[in-house]
Design a protein around this motif. Structure first.
Motif, PDB file in Angstrom:
ATOM      1  N   UNK A  76       0.895  -1.488  -0.063  1.00 22.19           N
ATOM      2  CA  UNK A  76       0.092   0.108   0.176  1.00 22.19           C
ATOM      3  C   UNK A  76       0.604   1.491   0.576  1.00 22.19           C
ATOM      4  N   UNK A  77       2.198   0.969  -0.529  1.00 18.30           N
ATOM      5  CA  UNK A  77       2.862   2.492   0.056  1.00 18.30           C
ATOM      6  C   UNK A  77       2.896   3.032  -1.236  1.00 18.30           C
ATOM      7  N   UNK A  78       2.266   4.328  -0.991  1.00 20.53           N
ATOM      8  CA  UNK A  78       2.046   5.290  -2.664  1.00 20.53           C
ATOM      9  C   UNK A  78       4.046   5.355  -3.381  1.00 20.53           C
ATOM     10  N   UNK A  79       4.690   5.333  -2.440  1.00 23.18           N
ATOM     11  CA  UNK A  79       6.140   4.930  -3.024  1.00 23.18           C
ATOM     12  C   UNK A  79       6.690   3.567  -3.489  1.00 23.18           C
ATOM     13  N   UNK A  80       6.252   3.305  -3.432  1.00 23.59           N
ATOM     14  CA  UNK A  80       6.331   1.896  -4.314  1.00 23.59           C
ATOM     15  C   UNK A  80       5.016   1.487  -5.335  1.00 23.59           C
ATOM     16  N   UNK A  81       3.877   1.983  -4.941  1.00 24.31           N
ATOM     17  CA  UNK A  81       3.215   1.931  -5.815  1.00 24.31           C
ATOM     18  C   UNK A  81       3.899   2.524  -7.356  1.00 24.31           C
ATOM     19  N   UNK A  82       3.601   3.783  -7.361  1.00 22.96           N
ATOM     20  CA  UNK A  82       4.360   4.985  -8.183  1.00 22.96           C
ATOM     21  C   UNK A  82       5.561   4.213  -8.895  1.00 22.96           C
ATOM     22  N   UNK A  83       5.670   2.960  -8.224  1.00 23.84           N
ATOM     23  CA  UNK A  83       7.192   2.194  -9.632  1.00 23.84           C
ATOM     24  C   UNK A  83       8.597   3.035  -8.516  1.00 23.84           C
ATOM     25  N   UNK A  84       8.750   3.043  -7.563  1.00 24.55           N
ATOM     26  CA  UNK A  84       9.324   3.595  -6.558  1.00 24.55           C
ATOM     27  C   UNK A  84      10.493   1.776  -5.721  1.00 24.55           C
ATOM     28  N   UNK A  85      11.343   2.595  -5.300  1.00 26.38           N
ATOM     29  CA  UNK A  85      12.334   1.355  -4.804  1.00 26.38           C
ATOM     30  C   UNK A  85      12.499   1.439  -3.022  1.00 26.38           C
ATOM     31  N   UNK A  86      13.028   0.221  -2.194  1.00 23.76           N
ATOM     32  CA  UNK A  86      13.280   1.251  -0.919  1.00 23.76           C
ATOM     33  C   UNK A  86      15.314   0.757  -1.057  1.00 23.76           C
ATOM     34  N   UNK A  87      15.410   1.640  -0.724  1.00 18.42           N
ATOM     35  CA  UNK A  87      16.901   1.481  -0.958  1.00 18.42           C
ATOM     36  C   UNK A  87      17.730   1.542   1.148  1.00 18.42           C
ATOM     37  N   UNK A  88      18.074   0.462   1.091  1.00 19.64           N
ATOM     38  CA  UNK A  88      18.352   0.158   2.048  1.00 19.64           C
ATOM     39  C   UNK A  88      19.601   1.174   2.224  1.00 19.64           C
ATOM     40  N   UNK A  89      19.597   1.711   3.433  1.00 23.17           N
ATOM     41  CA  UNK A  89      21.021   2.597   4.460  1.00 23.17           C
ATOM     42  C   UNK A  89      21.538   1.415   5.069  1.00 23.17           C
ATOM     43  N   UNK A  90      20.925   1.327   5.374  1.00 19.40           N
ATOM     44  CA  UNK A  90      21.114   0.337   6.975  1.00 19.40           C
ATOM     45  C   UNK A  90      20.293  -0.686   7.120  1.00 19.40           C
ATOM     46  N   UNK A  91      20.809  -2.015   7.481  1.00 15.87           N
ATOM     47  CA  UNK A  91      20.137  -3.078   7.031  1.00 15.87           C
ATOM     48  C   UNK A  91      19.991  -3.374   8.654  1.00 15.87           C
ATOM     49  N   UNK A  92      21.052  -3.056  10.171  1.00 14.20           N
ATOM     50  CA  UNK A  92      20.223  -3.394  11.056  1.00 14.20           C
ATOM     51  C   UNK A  92      20.901  -2.385  11.650  1.00 14.20           C
ATOM     52  N   UNK A  93      20.436  -3.085  12.854  1.00  8.87           N
ATOM     53  CA  UNK A  93      21.372  -1.808  14.033  1.00  8.87           C
ATOM     54  C   UNK A  93      21.578  -2.243  15.371  1.00  8.87           C
ATOM     55  N   UNK A  94      22.505  -1.429  15.285  1.00  4.72           N
ATOM     56  CA  UNK A  94      23.687  -2.043  16.260  1.00  4.72           C
ATOM     57  C   UNK A  94      23.150  -1.360  17.968  1.00  4.72           C
ATOM     58  N   UNK A  95      23.091  -3.078  19.119  1.00  2.00           N
ATOM     59  CA  UNK A  95      22.459  -2.355  19.687  1.00  2.00           C
ATOM     60  C   UNK A  95      23.341  -3.355  21.250  1.00  2.00           C
ATOM     61  N   UNK A  96      22.604  -2.722  21.898  1.00  2.00           N
ATOM     62  CA  UNK A  96      22.792  -2.888  24.046  1.00  2.00           C
ATOM     63  C   UNK A  96      21.812  -3.594  24.381  1.00  2.00           C
ATOM     64  N   UNK A  97      22.002  -5.195  24.173  1.00  2.00           N
ATOM     65  CA  UNK A  97      20.611  -5.943  25.236  1.00  2.00           C
ATOM     66  C   UNK A  97      20.498  -6.346  26.895  1.00  2.00           C
ATOM     67  N   UNK A  98      20.260  -5.966  27.558  1.00  2.00           N
ATOM     68  CA  UNK A  98      20.480  -6.353  28.608  1.00  2.00           C
ATOM     69  C   UNK A  98      19.109  -7.501  28.819  1.00  2.00           C
ATOM     70  N   UNK A  99      19.365  -8.006  30.448  1.00  2.00           N
ATOM     71  CA  UNK A  99      18.530  -9.829  30.313  1.00  2.00           C
ATOM     72  C   UNK A  99      17.068  -9.067  29.788  1.00  2.00           C
ATOM     73  N   UNK A 100      16.322 -10.494  29.380  1.00  2.00           N
ATOM     74  CA  UNK A 100      14.888  -9.734  28.725  1.00  2.00           C
ATOM     75  C   UNK A 100      15.218 -10.812  27.493  1.00  2.00           C
ATOM     76  N   UNK A 101      13.913 -10.231  26.821  1.00  2.00           N
ATOM     77  CA  UNK A 101      14.113 -10.959  25.662  1.00  2.00           C
ATOM     78  C   UNK A 101      15.134 -10.503  24.852  1.00  2.00           C
ATOM     79  N   UNK A 102      16.000 -10.585  23.335  1.00  2.00           N
ATOM     80  CA  UNK A 102      16.677 -10.047  22.734  1.00  2.00           C
ATOM     81  C   UNK A 102      15.544  -9.888  21.186  1.00  2.00           C
TER      82      UNK A 102
END
Length: 147
Positions: A76-102
């Motif tokens: 439903x993205x207007x940009x994709x529907x008009x012929x655009x594409x996803x240009x990835x700048x970052x594919x991951x986010x570096x994080x620090x996770x304390x106890x709990x769910x990752x």
């Protein structure tokens, strides 16, 4: 089973996966340890797992992970529907996770993005036990670009 899980999660998803490992203690009793996936080494000829590396993820321990990003809303993205594409700048986010769910991934909603619109990492839904290691909150993770 390990390779099937690894292929389904991908390299970064594997590194965010928490496992409960049952190990027999010296006295014969079973103990359960929590471990975080790190790497899988495979043989060059058959791609069968040769070595699996896990790290201990006990309560209170902080670990650094690169959490992958996944998009939704492209149909439903207007940009994709008009012929655009996803240009990835970052594919991951570096994080620090304390106890709990990752988190196994962060979701990026592109359903409202038009061509040239950007999605900033500060717009992500970050759990309270996760600290993002990126400094600039204006840093985009993706942009809808023209083809």
């Amino acid at each position: 089973e390990i390779m099937q899980l690894y292929r389904g999660l991908g390299m970064y998803g594997w590194a965010c996966q928490v496992f409960d490992i049952d190990m027999e203690d010296i006295d014969g009793s079973l103990k359960t340890y929590r471990a975080l996936g790190r790497q899988i080494h495979v043989t060059a000829s058959s791609e069968e797992p040769e070595n699996v590396t896990l790290i201990s993820f006990y309560p209170g321990r902080k670990v650094k992970v690169n959490v992958p990003l996944k998009t939704f809303g492209s149909e439903v993205s207007p940009g994709i529907k008009s012929g655009g594409r996803v240009n990835w700048i970052r594919r991951t986010i570096p994080c620090v996770v304390s106890s709990g769910q990752v988190p196994t991934h962060f979701e990026v909603d592109i359903s409202t993005l038009a061509v040239n619109d950007k999605f900033l990492w500060k717009e992500l839904d970050i759990p309270s036990n996760v600290s993002v290691l990126l400094q600039d909150p204006r840093q985009p993770v993706l942009k809808i670009a023209r083809r």
